[in-house]
Structure formats: structure tokens, C-alpha cells
Design a protein around this motif. Structure first.
Motif, PDB file in Angstrom:
ATOM      1  N   ASP B 305       0.800  -1.229   0.000  1.00 42.06           N
ATOM      2  CA  ASP B 305       0.000   0.000   0.000  1.00 42.06           C
ATOM      3  C   ASP B 305       0.834   1.282   0.000  1.00 42.06           C
ATOM      4  O   ASP B 305       0.296   2.361  -0.247  1.00 42.06           O
ATOM      5  N   PHE B 306       2.101   1.122   0.319  1.00 42.58           N
ATOM      6  CA  PHE B 306       2.929   2.318   0.471  1.00 42.58           C
ATOM      7  C   PHE B 306       4.219   2.168  -0.332  1.00 42.58           C
ATOM      8  O   PHE B 306       4.788   1.081  -0.420  1.00 42.58           O
ATOM      9  N   LEU B 307       4.656   3.276  -0.901  1.00 45.48           N
ATOM     10  CA  LEU B 307       5.944   3.289  -1.584  1.00 45.48           C
ATOM     11  C   LEU B 307       6.976   3.897  -0.633  1.00 45.48           C
ATOM     12  O   LEU B 307       6.745   4.968  -0.045  1.00 45.48           O
ATOM     13  N   PHE B 308       8.069   3.194  -0.432  1.00 43.72           N
ATOM     14  CA  PHE B 308       9.183   3.740   0.372  1.00 43.72           C
ATOM     15  C   PHE B 308      10.476   3.214  -0.257  1.00 43.72           C
ATOM     16  O   PHE B 308      10.419   2.366  -1.155  1.00 43.72           O
ATOM     17  N   SER B 309      11.604   3.725   0.167  1.00 48.65           N
ATOM     18  CA  SER B 309      12.882   3.341  -0.467  1.00 48.65           C
ATOM     19  C   SER B 309      13.582   2.230   0.296  1.00 48.65           C
ATOM     20  O   SER B 309      13.709   2.309   1.520  1.00 48.65           O
ATOM     21  N   LYS B 310      14.049   1.242  -0.412  1.00 44.46           N
ATOM     22  CA  LYS B 310      14.971   0.283   0.196  1.00 44.46           C
ATOM     23  C   LYS B 310      16.312   0.968   0.310  1.00 44.46           C
ATOM     24  O   LYS B 310      16.844   1.485  -0.675  1.00 44.46           O
ATOM     25  N   TRP B 311      16.871   0.994   1.498  1.00 46.94           N
ATOM     26  CA  TRP B 311      18.141   1.702   1.675  1.00 46.94           C
ATOM     27  C   TRP B 311      19.325   0.748   1.563  1.00 46.94           C
ATOM     28  O   TRP B 311      20.165   0.892   0.720  1.00 46.94           O
ATOM     29  N   GLU B 312      19.339  -0.260   2.451  1.00 48.19           N
ATOM     30  CA  GLU B 312      20.392  -1.273   2.350  1.00 48.19           C
ATOM     31  C   GLU B 312      19.992  -2.499   3.143  1.00 48.19           C
ATOM     32  O   GLU B 312      19.217  -2.417   4.088  1.00 48.19           O
ATOM     33  N   LYS B 313      20.544  -3.622   2.759  1.00 50.67           N
ATOM     34  CA  LYS B 313      20.317  -4.850   3.500  1.00 50.67           C
ATOM     35  C   LYS B 313      21.046  -4.745   4.838  1.00 50.67           C
ATOM     36  O   LYS B 313      22.207  -4.342   4.897  1.00 50.67           O
ATOM     37  N   VAL B 314      20.345  -5.097   5.914  1.00 47.38           N
ATOM     38  CA  VAL B 314      20.974  -5.070   7.237  1.00 47.38           C
ATOM     39  C   VAL B 314      21.525  -6.462   7.558  1.00 47.38           C
ATOM     40  O   VAL B 314      22.640  -6.614   8.039  1.00 47.38           O
ATOM     41  N   ASP B 315      20.720  -7.445   7.302  1.00 52.31           N
ATOM     42  CA  ASP B 315      21.179  -8.832   7.411  1.00 52.31           C
ATOM     43  C   ASP B 315      20.289  -9.668   6.503  1.00 52.31           C
ATOM     44  O   ASP B 315      19.524  -9.121   5.714  1.00 52.31           O
ATOM     45  N   ASP B 316      20.389 -10.977   6.629  1.00 52.56           N
ATOM     46  CA  ASP B 316      19.646 -11.861   5.714  1.00 52.56           C
ATOM     47  C   ASP B 316      18.148 -11.607   5.707  1.00 52.56           C
ATOM     48  O   ASP B 316      17.477 -11.770   4.697  1.00 52.56           O
ATOM     49  N   LYS B 317      17.641 -11.209   6.868  1.00 54.25           N
ATOM     50  CA  LYS B 317      16.186 -11.122   6.973  1.00 54.25           C
ATOM     51  C   LYS B 317      15.675  -9.720   7.230  1.00 54.25           C
ATOM     52  O   LYS B 317      14.465  -9.516   7.444  1.00 54.25           O
ATOM     53  N   HIS B 318      16.573  -8.747   7.266  1.00 55.59           N
ATOM     54  CA  HIS B 318      16.156  -7.378   7.561  1.00 55.59           C
ATOM     55  C   HIS B 318      16.724  -6.400   6.540  1.00 55.59           C
ATOM     56  O   HIS B 318      17.841  -6.572   6.060  1.00 55.59           O
ATOM     57  N   THR B 319      15.926  -5.383   6.283  1.00 56.08           N
ATOM     58  CA  THR B 319      16.332  -4.336   5.350  1.00 56.08           C
ATOM     59  C   THR B 319      16.058  -2.983   5.992  1.00 56.08           C
ATOM     60  O   THR B 319      15.029  -2.794   6.648  1.00 56.08           O
ATOM     61  N   ALA B 320      16.998  -2.072   5.812  1.00 54.41           N
ATOM     62  CA  ALA B 320      16.747  -0.696   6.238  1.00 54.41           C
ATOM     63  C   ALA B 320      15.984   0.012   5.122  1.00 54.41           C
ATOM     64  O   ALA B 320      16.373  -0.097   3.953  1.00 54.41           O
ATOM     65  N   VAL B 321      14.899   0.675   5.494  1.00 54.21           N
ATOM     66  CA  VAL B 321      14.103   1.383   4.491  1.00 54.21           C
ATOM     67  C   VAL B 321      13.949   2.843   4.917  1.00 54.21           C
ATOM     68  O   VAL B 321      14.150   3.196   6.086  1.00 54.21           O
ATOM     69  N   ARG B 322      13.616   3.682   3.943  1.00 58.47           N
ATOM     70  CA  ARG B 322      13.455   5.105   4.229  1.00 58.47           C
ATOM     71  C   ARG B 322      12.036   5.565   3.923  1.00 58.47           C
ATOM     72  O   ARG B 322      11.506   5.277   2.857  1.00 58.47           O
ATOM     73  N   PHE B 323      11.446   6.274   4.883  1.00 61.18           N
ATOM     74  CA  PHE B 323      10.182   6.971   4.672  1.00 61.18           C
ATOM     75  C   PHE B 323      10.463   8.471   4.733  1.00 61.18           C
ATOM     76  O   PHE B 323      11.069   8.953   5.681  1.00 61.18           O
ATOM     77  N   CYS B 324       9.999   9.199   3.724  1.00 58.87           N
ATOM     78  CA  CYS B 324      10.160  10.648   3.721  1.00 58.87           C
ATOM     79  C   CYS B 324       8.802  11.327   3.834  1.00 58.87           C
ATOM     80  O   CYS B 324       7.832  10.898   3.198  1.00 58.87           O
ATOM     81  N   THR B 325       8.782  12.400   4.581  1.00 53.46           N
ATOM     82  CA  THR B 325       7.633  13.302   4.493  1.00 53.46           C
ATOM     83  C   THR B 325       8.113  14.559   3.780  1.00 53.46           C
ATOM     84  O   THR B 325       9.302  14.742   3.542  1.00 53.46           O
ATOM     85  N   SER B 326       7.152  15.401   3.465  1.00 54.97           N
ATOM     86  CA  SER B 326       7.521  16.661   2.822  1.00 54.97           C
ATOM     87  C   SER B 326       6.447  17.691   3.136  1.00 54.97           C
ATOM     88  O   SER B 326       5.475  17.402   3.842  1.00 54.97           O
ATOM     89  N   TRP B 327       6.616  18.867   2.581  1.00 49.54           N
ATOM     90  CA  TRP B 327       5.605  19.914   2.674  1.00 49.54           C
ATOM     91  C   TRP B 327       4.257  19.412   2.180  1.00 49.54           C
ATOM     92  O   TRP B 327       3.224  19.951   2.563  1.00 49.54           O
ATOM     93  N   ALA B 328       4.260  18.349   1.332  1.00 50.20           N
ATOM     94  CA  ALA B 328       3.016  17.918   0.690  1.00 50.20           C
ATOM     95  C   ALA B 328       2.365  16.720   1.379  1.00 50.20           C
ATOM     96  O   ALA B 328       1.298  16.278   0.970  1.00 50.20           O
ATOM     97  N   THR B 329       3.039  16.217   2.387  1.00 45.81           N
ATOM     98  CA  THR B 329       2.514  15.008   3.039  1.00 45.81           C
ATOM     99  C   THR B 329       1.182  15.296   3.715  1.00 45.81           C
ATOM    100  O   THR B 329       1.065  16.209   4.533  1.00 45.81           O
ATOM    101  N   LYS B 330       0.197  14.492   3.396  1.00 48.86           N
ATOM    102  CA  LYS B 330      -1.128  14.667   4.022  1.00 48.86           C
ATOM    103  C   LYS B 330      -1.168  13.886   5.331  1.00 48.86           C
ATOM    104  O   LYS B 330      -0.866  12.686   5.353  1.00 48.86           O
ATOM    105  N   PRO B 331      -1.591  14.534   6.412  1.00 50.72           N
ATOM    106  CA  PRO B 331      -1.671  13.831   7.703  1.00 50.72           C
ATOM    107  C   PRO B 331      -2.498  12.558   7.611  1.00 50.72           C
ATOM    108  O   PRO B 331      -2.165  11.556   8.255  1.00 50.72           O
TER     109      PRO B 331
END
Lengths: 341, 341, 341, 341
Positions: B305-331
Motif C-alpha cells: 500500500d505504500f511506496l518507500f525506499s529500500k536503503w540497504e540490507k541489514v542482514d539476511d532477513k532485515h532491510t533498512a528502508v526510508r520513509f520521507c515526508t515533505s511539505w506535501a505530506t497529508k496527515p
């Protein structure tokens, strides 16, 4: 003060503004990978009758020239161009900053011809020890030229054939491409441009867009990794969809061409008005830029109500000046100018 | 699909769009010499409390970094930066294309510190035969960093002092400057940034504008001929007034800061939601970018349901991801994300 | 086959070879920091009457031109030069590879004059919006020129004054400096060259050395970090002492000047022989290069026993050719050439 | 003071000096087109068992690296290398000056391995949006490395295979190639180097010549226009025959290899002497460079009679230093050093 000094005095065509407003809060991915860019690229490929072409969107002309040329050349190569070519005289060394020399040939009214190009290429490639001089690696011409003039289809065919005889690609700067193609003096189509050039660009900045240039690459060898080159040159717009939306609008319902034709028409009215009053043309241009020789007192007089560009001193008492029309030129402002002439 | 993958998913703040529409058919001169650019520069100098500064408007971040850095350096010089700095990892060699090496120092959460910089500068300048290695000619840091983290005022003061001890200018990349300054964790003001940096830029692309970055040069020695450099780098927008109008709007009624504060607030809601559910932070960021460690099945689930960025693999089963907000983000979109977490 | 096609057909002057052999097994530090380089620099500064100058040794001419010019210029600047200048036509874009345009002025017999330079500088610096074109940042001339011709002291003084009026440094390419200074037509001394130029070089490659060019920087502002620039340009010789030994030998007992005078003398014998037989000079040169217009059958006839350079076609039946003498030219070979003429 | 600080303390091997003297007054054409260069190229191709290779002669190492790398890469590409690689740390940004980033991988004793290279290449080429980062366009390694260490044949085969899997050429810097190949620890031949690399160079400067590096290009795609690139990089020696004569001498009667073997032997004597006295090696090198950890008082003591390089501080009381032997090292000087240890 009514402004005729360039073809980017206003913002953008109202239709584009409308589309930017309508799509403003849509969410898209960045860097030109969105649906608007894809649709715009498709529309341009269709207009060019070049289904195999690659289309990329950049922001401005100097940046586009430097990106395209440096994507083609190796370090020992340079770009053959007219002495009056934009890359040679008006880009503050952007091409050289990317490492390459502009190999200028003497221009006549902004144009160079196939014979000159052939001689320059033959001089280099027939030299038994050519490695002491720069190898021509691309030929750059503008359509229309920086003086508003046009190459005929035959001239372009000859230039294209000459380039390909030496295996050197032809790059056409189309910053004002619409104004050229829609001129009554033009005998060539967009599709033919796409066939004759290896790479060219369709200017948006001067023809209805807020900004933007669409690079069309038809030569397979020049396509590789072009998106990297855009980024390396700092030319990749984060909100790439802005370019997509603008070009999609311009290439819907023939807008790009309709507004260019009207601008050319207004420019020809200015040309005629000056000629009718006995003024001389500095260059006879069939497109949206008009170069007139004005006595200095006339220049001063007209300068009170109108903004135009001083181009160069012709003699002690005369100056060549430039009047530009654009998609945004109001006929009533041209009426006022004609009345003042 | 609700998009949190970056802070340039939408067009521009409605107020900017309104001003662009209102001014669209006005005629202005080009290349940033118009009245809007002048007024915007004045507004920014006032906000920076830096009446002697020079302000220039460019289109995008990579282009701005390359233009500023190559305006400062001679051919044998490089730019000290964090190993994670944007110029070092995410600009496809734009700095190197302009001839200069990024002298990367190991970063911790996107930051480098005065001690590291001092050691690097001392190592070079105390070398009796330094000419065999690149001379550091500028120090580049980002505020906030590429990981959303912030330098404290004290840290910035120390970095600035270190730079000036060696007579090396400090350049602060402020692509997300507002999100930094408006963070509750920030203890520094725009005016203090202007005092500590020799040159910095105020990002518009990620903070309400369609595009645009405002370069503020406070060091007198770095001002010379900067407009040429903009042009040489293909970064001079023909319709420069578009940049002026946007920044003037952003710096009227505190808009730039208000929208950044709200974006930070929404980002902190996301942060708290993940922490409350026991997720780990990849980096603890007090600004509009949030870096979360997600088990891969959660990543897949949220990815529906949501688009976010894959940042880097942390280990075999975990990934660091990034969520950004901006001036346009709707609460309400943040509400939906929190509900899904 | 007796060779007159260039001035680097042989190895080095026997005295240099002797010194290289005598010092061969000595151990020295590298990169030009040895005692021979120091002594050679002192000898050159003394000969120039320029005790405050910096002297650096590089290997070849193209490399020296690119290193000096790129050490002076910022990215938006270019080098004013003669259209026939070596950097403009015979260095395969080395200057452009370092990012800068050669701003060529029309040359007459290899020379440009102060008036042309003044006009070019005025055109740029008086332009109210100069940032759209390249800023001239250095003036490059050659003494003697690529056509063997000489500037008079008065001409050089005027050029130097013009440069300094605009705060633009003057760089003199002295690849054949000795042949120029020792010409009977020369009215200037090495010391005066050092006063008028901001930086110049004394050519070794074409005047007795195996290789090597000595850069003399008299303008304090241009001295900074020059050793770095040599290295960045790949121009720092590991065994730098080879350059020191060669230049020390050349600047001991006046060797550099004595061998140049003799070469000029032999060249004038060739010139006179052609004139006596009614041949025309392509360019009238008082130094070691002679440019003669030969009917094509004479060119073929002489070409059987002598090597010389074809310079350019003059018309259907005539070609301009170049004969060079050097420190190594044997008078008896000139006798043979004269007999053949 | 006996010098061991580098491998270019002396002039050239006496046999080379003899040949330079014998040929000194011969007349040849310039720029490497003479018969000596042709014969030297043939001798090298034969020694490499690579009859189809192209061989070019340049003057120095930094220049050679910059010329080769910039001949291969397009503007968006960089060179993968060891973090300790010469191009990354000791060339004052020559590679960046030509527009390209050094993509450094963590080195162990100067080496990188196929796995690291594969991961770096995979990371880039498997990225769905790779255009935001530099594309690796060449892999650069040194044989032997800057720490005197060697890759095994198997390691080189794996690196070569990895490069070719991604269609990225392998460039081997052989500034000290002979010292590597002649080491008792080496299990590879010159011919195998020529097979595994796409381009490499055979160092002359550090191995008996006054100066000079011979570039061997075996990959057909990299051959095109290389002579132009030499010139553009200011690396074309006017009296090219000097390079031809030197390399022809080195590749006659196995001289290049014989002198390297002897230098390695002397270096191993030094290594053994330090080990016998209980000193630690900083890096264990089987070639002509020896890296020893010295207590600071020993460093001072030895420094009274011998010159060697301080490499880096190991701890408060110890420093790693480098002793080099070369073709010119006298066994009696090694005896003295051993006695002093």
C-alpha cells in the motif's frame, strides 16, 4: 515597455500552466521515470515517425548541448560547428569545460555547408599524421540558426551524407525547432530531421514551456548510458514529470507547431514593416527572430517604448538589432511596434 | 499507493503555483536579472541576516554542488566530505567530471566531525612534500545530512573554526535545510548557518518549490564571477524569474519554515509509530527522513500500500528502508501508514 | 637523407650527454628537489635577472602549455592566442582537455598585436552582461612564433601593458626562445622577456636538450602551488635531476645562446640561398625556421636528398615548405642543401 | 649517505647510456615514429608473446595512468582500484583532473580480490536505477602493488574473469613489473600478464631507464586513436626515439629481467637481515620494496648513514619505513646496511 528582446520573456503557454496545476498534487516517481515522461516520449517519437528513438528531457539548452556532445566524444575529439554557433560563442565555455574544442567553420548568415564540412573532415582524416590535431567527432548545426535562418532539405541531406561518409554523427540544436519547421520558407518535416540527424533536440524553453529540451537520439550507437550522462552533467531534474507534462501538452493537438507558426507570422509582419519603410535587414530571416539595421536615432526612438537586443555595430551610425516574437507575442503589441516604425 | 519514497513526489506548494499563474504573462528579462530574483535575493539575505551576501538561483542539487565546488577549487584540489556525502555517492561523478576528487572521511550517521577534518587537513598541510597528493580546497557537509541527522551548533562551530584555521572554506549543502532548521532537535538558526559557512545553499526542490536551489555566498573571496560559473555549468535558467518567484514566495510569511516544520512533525509521528511497535531505527533522525529496520515480510506487507525506499540490507532477513515526508505530506496518509504499522 | 624537417632530429648537445654520463651513478632525491635542479634554477634566474622568480622544469611543450594555462584559469576563462598559436592548432586539444577554450585572434605571420588584444579584452570586459561568453583569463603568445617570426620589444611592451591594463597575465611560449633572442633581428633580452611576461618558458627540447622546458614565473600571484599542478598534469619527472643537469649545462658558459646563434646563422644561409635563386619566402623569418614557396617539381627534386616539412599548398603548382636548423645542424649539410638549391 | 629511499635515485643502466651516446647524432623523425620505437615495440610484443598488441611509449607513470584510463572511460565512468592504489593516493588527482573517480575498494597489503570486484560490479550493474552512481568502467590493479606484494596467477585469473564477466577491461599498472615477475614468489609470466590484462604497462623509470613506460594494449577495442590520447595528455615525447632506444636496450639479451632479479635478490637480503635481528615486517614483500617496522631510536640511528622513506607511524614509538633496491643498488651498500642493522 513592450518586450521583443528574446523569446523567453513570459512564463509558459496557458495550456501547460493548466496541466501543471491539474497534476500538481499527484504523486509520481522522480528523475523522468514517471508516466508523463513516458507518454511525452511516445508522443514525440510518433511526431518524429521514429519509433526506435530514445527521448530524454533536460532543462536548458547549454546543458543539453554539453551533455549530448560530451556523451559522444572521446577526449581527443572536438565538435565542428559554425563560427556563430551557440556552443562556440554563447555558452561561456560549457563545451570546453567538458573537455572539447569547438572546431569553428566560417558561417554565412549562421549556416555552414556540406562542402566546408567535407573539406574540414578530409583535411583531418586524410592527414597521414593526424594525431597532432583534434579529431572531429561530431558536427553541430542549429535549425533554425542563431540568425533565424534555415537550411534547405537539400542542404541538410548533403550535410548528413557528408557526416556519415566520415562516420561522424550529426547533432542538430533545435532550441527553436518549431519556429524553423513552421516557417513558410521551410521545406522539411520533423520526421525528416529525425532521419537526417543522429541526435537532435526539440526546444521547449523558447517555445511555450517554462523550460525544457527534448533530446531525440536516433543513432543506436549514441543511446548507451545517456541517463547517466544527464546526471553527471547535473541535468537530471528531480521532479522530472514537470518536463513530461510540458512536452506532452506541447505534443497534444499540435500545440507545439501551432504556436510556432503564429510567432513566425508575427515576426514576418515586423520584417515587412521595416522593409516597407526602407530599412535594411541585417540578416534575412524567415523565422521568429528579425535582425534589422537601424540608424542610431531610430534605435533610440524605438527604444523608448520597446525592448529589443542590440546585436552589433554595423558602422558609426547604424546598429543591427534583434526583434523576437514567440508563442506569447500579442498581435496588438506587434501592431504598436509597426505603428512606431 | 501512497508515496513516501522521497520528498519530491508532488509538484509545488499551492501558493507558489498561484504566484506562477498570476505572473505568467508578465514580461521580464532573462537569466535571473529580473525583479523577482532581486526581491527573492533580498528576502533571503534578510532571513540570513547577511546583507553583504551574494545570492544566486540554480535549478538542482547536483548541479549546484558541482558549480559551487568547481568555482572554489583549482585543478590540484579536492573536496573533503563524508563518505556518505551526496557528492561522494549519489551524483554519478559530477564533481569528478568537473575535475576534482571527493576526499571522503568515514561518516557516522552521515556526519563527520572537526577532529577528523583537522587531522585530514593537518596530514596534508604538515607534509613537507604535499604536492604528491590532492590538496583539500573545500570542506563539504550537509545540513541535515543524507541520513536526516543534524550537527549541533557547537559541532558546526568547531568544523567552521577548523576550516578557517587552514584557510579552507566551508560549504554546506542545504538541500533539506528547512527540515533541519525546523527540527525540534536543531539548536541553530539560518543566520548562524550563514555566519559559519563560507557558502551554502537553501534547497527548494525538496521543500515546496517545483525546483530550485538558492546559493548564498558570504565569503567575499568566493563571490567573484559566480554568474559565469553558473553558465559554464549549464545551470543558468533562461526564465530565471521562475526561480525568483518561487523563492520569493517561500520567503514571504515564513512559508519555507512553516511547511518544513509540519513535514518534520509528520515524520516524527512515523518514527514514534515504528518505535512503539518495537521496530529498530537504522538511523535516529529528527528530520523528515526516517530510516527503519524492517523484517523482510513486514517490508513486503507494507509495500503493498505504500511506496518507500529500500536503503540497504541489514542482514539476511532485515532491510533498512526510508520513509520521507515533505511539505506535501497529508496527515491522513500518515494516519493510514501508522495504522498499517 | 639529410634531415631539416624539424629541430629535434638528433639527441642532445654533446656537453649535456657528457654531464649525464658523469653524473649517472650519483644518487639524488627525486621530483626536481635535487641539487642540480636548484643550481639550474639559480642559473636561469640569474640569466633572467629575476632573483624573485620561481623556476620549474617540465618535460615537453604541450604539457607545459596545458599545465601553465590551467594553473592560471578558472573554469569560465579562456586563453587569448593567435589563430596559428601552437595551443590552438597543434596540441590535439590539450588546453580544452584541461577545460579551457583558446580564444583565437587572426594572426599575421604568426603574430597578434596589442590593438587586437585590447579590442578583445575591451569587448568582453565592457559588456554589461559578460557572463554569457568566456572571460579571457590569460594571453598566450610565442616568441619566436610558430612561423619563426619575432615581436619587437616595443610590440611586446604594448602587449604586456594591454594585458596588465585588464589584469590579465601574459604567458610567453619560448619553445624556441634562444633562436629568437639570438636572431640578428631581435631587439630584446632574456631579462626583458622576464620583465614583460608574467610567466614564460625556456625551451630545451628544440635547443640542445634531450627534452625539457623551464617555466619561469615572475608574477607572484601565479606561483602558488605550481608543483602540485605539475604533478596533477602528469608532468613531474621522477628523475628530475635529468632536467636540472641539462638546463644547468645549457646555462653554463652561455651554451644555450651560443648554439642558438649558430643555428640561426645556418638558417639565414638557407634563406639567402633560396632568395638568391629567385624563390619566394612564404614567411620572412629571421630565426631557425625558414618557410619557402617551392614549385612542386623543385620540391620533388630536393626531396630526394633532403627531408623537410610540407607546410601548406600555396596554389596548384606551389607548396610552402619548412626547413629547420638546430644546435645540431652541420654546416656541411647546409652546404649540400645550398648546392642543391 | 647511501640512498635506499626509492628506486629512481640514479640515472640509467650503463648499457642504455651507451646506446644513447652511440645514437646521439643520428637523425630520426619525431614523436615515436622512428625505427628504434618500432624495433622496441616488436621486441616487447615478442617478449609478451602478443603479436597483435599495440605498444606505445610514454614518459612517466602518473601520465600513463591518466592517459590509459581516460582513453577507456566515458564521462560517467570511474576506475575500480585498491584504496592504496597509486591513482587513488599518489597522483594529486590526475585521474580526477581527466574527469573520473577512483572507486576505491579496501585493500589488504596493497591487493584487492576478485570477490570484492565482483561485489562492486554486481552492486552497480544489478541496480535497477544505476544512473545515479558512477559506472565502473575499468579495473586498475598494480603488479607488484604499491606495497611490493604480488597477486598469484590464480588471483589474477579470477580478477580477469570477473572483469570480463561484466565487460569491464582490466588495466595493470606495471611501474615495477620486472621486480614482480622476477621475484621468487611470482608464479606468472609476462606473456600471461598480457593475456589476462586488456592493457598494461611495463615500467622503465624504476627499472633501468632514465624514464619511460611502455603501454601494451591487447584488447582490440582499446587500441583506437591511442596516439591522439597520448598527445592530448601532453605525453608525446618529441624525441620519441629516446624511449625506443631505452626499451630496445632493456628488451635485448633479457636485460630488463636480469637487473630486476638482482634488485629483488638484494632486497631479500635486507628483509632477511631485519628479520634475523627480530624486527617486524610492516608488509611482507617478495620484491624490491621492503617495509620494516622500526623503533624510533633505530630509525634515527640508521638514518645517519642511510636514506629511506618514512611510510607511516605504527604507534607512539614505532614507524614503518621503506627500503628500496633497484637495478643500480650496489651489493656493497647492502652489506653496509646489513652491518648497520
Amino acid at each position: 515597455m513592450i518586450q521583443f528582446q528574446c523569446d523567453y520573456n513570459e512564463g509558459c503557454h496557458p495550456e501547460i500552466l493548466k496541466r501543471l496545476a491539474e497534476t500538481n498534487m499527484e504523486q509520481t516517481v522522480g528523475y523522468g521515470c514517471d508516466e508523463y515522461c513516458k507518454a511525452a516520449a511516445e508522443a514525440i517519437k510518433k511526431a518524429c515517425n521514429a519509433p526506435q528513438a530514445d527521448v530524454h528531457f533536460l532543462v536548458g539548452g547549454t546543458q543539453t548541448n554539453a551533455t549530448v556532445i560530451s556523451s559522444i566524444l572521446r577526449p581527443h575529439q572536438g565538435a565542428i560547428c559554425a563560427s556563430t554557433g551557440h556552443i562556440n560563442v554563447h555558452e561561456t565555455g560549457a563545451i570546453e569545460h567538458s573537455g572539447h574544442k569547438c572546431l569553428a567553420l566560417p558561417a554565412v548568415n549562421g549556416c555552414i555547408n556540406a562542402k566546408q564540412i567535407d573539406e574540414a573532415l578530409a583535411l583531418h582524416f586524410n592527414d597521414p599524421e593526424p594525431e597532432h590535431t583534434i579529431q572531429p567527432g561530431v558536427v553541430y548545426i542549429s535549425y533554425p540558426t542563431e540568425y533565424g535562418t534555415l537550411y534547405s532539405k537539400k542542404e541538410l541531406q548533403e550535410i548528413s551524407e557528408t557526416c556519415h561518409k566520415y562516420n561522424v554523427p550529426l547533432f542538430i540544436d533545435g532550441a527553436r525547432l518549431g519556429y524553423g519547421l513552421m516557417s513558410e520558407a521551410s521545406d522539411i518535416t520533423l520526421s525528416e530531421i529525425a532521419q537526417l540527424a543522429d541526435v537532435f533536440y526539440i526546444g521547449g524553453t523558447k517555445q511555450g514551456a517554462l523550460f525544457g529540451e527534448a533530446v531525440v537520439i536516433t543513432n543506436e550507437n549514441l543511446k548507451r548510458d545517456f541517463r547517466y550522462l544527464i546526471k553527471t552533467n547535473g541535468a537530471m531534474l528531480a521532479k522530472g514529470r514537470l518536463l513530461g507534462i510540458q512536452f506532452l501538452t506541447l505534443f497534444t493537438h499540435n500545440l507545439y507547431f501551432d504556436i510556432a507558426r503564429e510567432a513566425d507570422k508575427q515576426a514576418q509582419r515586423i520584417r515587412k514593416a521595416f522593409l516597407d519603410k526602407g530599412y535594411k535587414l541585417h540578416v534575412d530571416s524567415p523565422t521568429n527572430q528579425q535582425f534589422i539595421v537601424l540608424p542610431d536615432n531610430d534605435m533610440e526612438r524605438l527604444g523608448k517604448d520597446f525592448l529589443f537586443s542590440k546585436w552589433e555595430k554595423v558602422d558609426d551610425k547604424h546598429t543591427a538589432v534583434r526583434f523576437c516574437t514567440s508563442w506569447a507575442t500579442k498581435p496588438e503589441n506587434v501592431d504598436k511596434l509597426i505603428a512606431a516604425i
